[in-house]
Design a protein around this motif. Structure first.
Motif, PDB file in Angstrom:
ATOM      1  N   ILE A 117       0.869  -1.187   0.000  1.00 40.29           N
ATOM      2  CA  ILE A 117       0.000   0.000   0.000  1.00 40.29           C
ATOM      3  C   ILE A 117       0.902   1.232   0.000  1.00 40.29           C
ATOM      4  O   ILE A 117       1.591   1.512   0.979  1.00 40.29           O
ATOM      5  N   LYS A 118       0.913   1.957  -1.125  1.00 44.05           N
ATOM      6  CA  LYS A 118       1.758   3.131  -1.226  1.00 44.05           C
ATOM      7  C   LYS A 118       1.127   4.298  -0.467  1.00 44.05           C
ATOM      8  O   LYS A 118      -0.070   4.288  -0.173  1.00 44.05           O
ATOM      9  N   ILE A 119       1.972   5.293  -0.160  1.00 45.33           N
ATOM     10  CA  ILE A 119       1.493   6.439   0.608  1.00 45.33           C
ATOM     11  C   ILE A 119       1.697   7.736  -0.165  1.00 45.33           C
ATOM     12  O   ILE A 119       2.793   8.008  -0.671  1.00 45.33           O
ATOM     13  N   ILE A 120       0.624   8.485  -0.261  1.00 45.38           N
ATOM     14  CA  ILE A 120       0.715   9.848  -0.782  1.00 45.38           C
ATOM     15  C   ILE A 120       0.705  10.780   0.420  1.00 45.38           C
ATOM     16  O   ILE A 120      -0.235  10.767   1.219  1.00 45.38           O
ATOM     17  N   GLY A 121       1.778  11.552   0.549  1.00 43.83           N
ATOM     18  CA  GLY A 121       1.896  12.484   1.667  1.00 43.83           C
ATOM     19  C   GLY A 121       1.363  13.845   1.257  1.00 43.83           C
ATOM     20  O   GLY A 121       1.790  14.409   0.248  1.00 43.83           O
ATOM     21  N   THR A 122       0.449  14.362   2.042  1.00 42.57           N
ATOM     22  CA  THR A 122      -0.178  15.648   1.753  1.00 42.57           C
ATOM     23  C   THR A 122      -0.266  16.437   3.052  1.00 42.57           C
ATOM     24  O   THR A 122      -0.643  15.884   4.087  1.00 42.57           O
TER      25      THR A 122
END
Ligand code: DHB
Length: 310
Positions: A242-247
């Motif tokens: 599960i990849k992570i998009i950091g915002t």
């Protein structure tokens, strides 16, 4: 060298807009895609039908670069508008199709339509819109989150991720990760705005936005520490696939670097994109590259998730 992958999608750059900013109309979406420094675009969260959103003023920039407050109320052109847009993707870049139905059924209906469409990008299910009066954020209801994901993954086979609100408690990190790990999510995007802050104008002693008596989602510099904590906590808990998009809180190349250190694969820019415009991506990539060079890193792989602890 500033690249990333999510499932079979390749990103030539790690930066993109955060949903809600510069992504409501074809023209805005094209602007983000046309930048030489974006890896993708995410569309304004769609509801089944067009919405005008809340009354203005509904967005405000705090003094001293502290950040922003908004209560937009999900203004969007409606699901079919974005389905038309992605069917004529003018670029080679992946598109994230964001949906934020006003009910579980509305979300499942849109997912069915995406499943049956030719859309070959990624889908972001927004479980964290804080600005629709009377509608709680799904992702603060762990049972409801588990339920919608169970029903969605029963039929949905395209790359699907979720946009999460910030969590503020270690046990909540554990609880949401336990649920998310039950599903073949392509990615998790963290964080949405910190919901329902309140900003006061000092001269007039009034709130600065009209909807909800002045309450609205907080973004920008004020939310950086919370964003990093959520990226880090989820990277430590989620399945590696599960990849992570950091915002959240990205205004400099150092902020991008910090998100990567915490484990982000891609990094999104919301408030600062609204403030600075499309050239923010150029500046952030230059600043990030300078940091990598100074530290002697050849690629982001050497940095990603490598935060040190005492
Ligand atoms: C809006 C705000 C959000 O944080 C979100 O996730 C979706 C919509 C809005 O107010 O338009």
């Amino acid at each position: 060298q500033l690249t990333a992958n999510i499932q079979n999608h390749h990103f030539d750059h790690i930066l993109l807009n955060a949903a809600g900013v510069m992504c409501q109309t074809n023209e805005e979406l094209n602007t983000v895609l046309s930048s030489s420094y974006t890896g993708a675009v995410v569309t304004k969260s769609a509801t089944a039908d067009h919405r005008p959103g809340n009354p203005a003023p509904r967005y405000y920039e705090l003094p001293n670069h502290l950040g922003t407050i908004n209560s937009m109320g999900l203004p969007n052109e409606g699901f079919n508008y974005y389905l038309d847009y992605v069917s004529t993707n003018p670029s080679q870049k992946p598109i994230f199709f964001s949906i934020a139905g006003l009910s579980k059924q509305e979300n499942l209906d849109m997912l069915h339509q995406l499943q049956n469409s030719d859309f070959d990008g990624l889908i972001e299910l927004n479980l964290s819109c804080p600005n629709v009066p009377g509608k709680p954020q799904t992702a603060y209801d762990f049972e409801a989150t588990q339920q919608i994901l169970s029903e969605a993954f029963a039929f949905f086979k395209k790359p699907l991720g979720v946009k999460l609100p910030p969590y503020f408690d270690i046990v909540h990190f554990d609880m949401i990760a336990d649920i998310l790990n039950q599903f073949p999510l392509a990615f998790v995007n963290t964080i949405n705005s910190i919901g329902n802050g309140l900003v006061i104008d000092e001269d007039s002693d009034t709130v600065v936005i009209k909807p909800k008596g002045g309450f609205g989602g907080i973004g920008g510099t004020l939310v950086k520490a919370t964003a990093l904590a959520n990226v880090r906590a989820l990277r430590q808990r989620l399945n590696a696939d599960i990849k992570i998009i950091g915002t959240g809180g990205v205004t400099t190349g150092r902020d991008v670097y910090d998100h990567i250190l915490c484990g982000a694969d891609l990094v999104e820019v919301g408030s600062q994109l609204a403030i600075e415009g499309i050239t923010v991506f150029d500046r952030l990539e230059r600043e990030l590259t300078a940091i990598l060079e100074e530290k002697g890193y050849q690629s982001l792989e050497e940095v990603r998730g490598q935060l040190k602890v005492l």
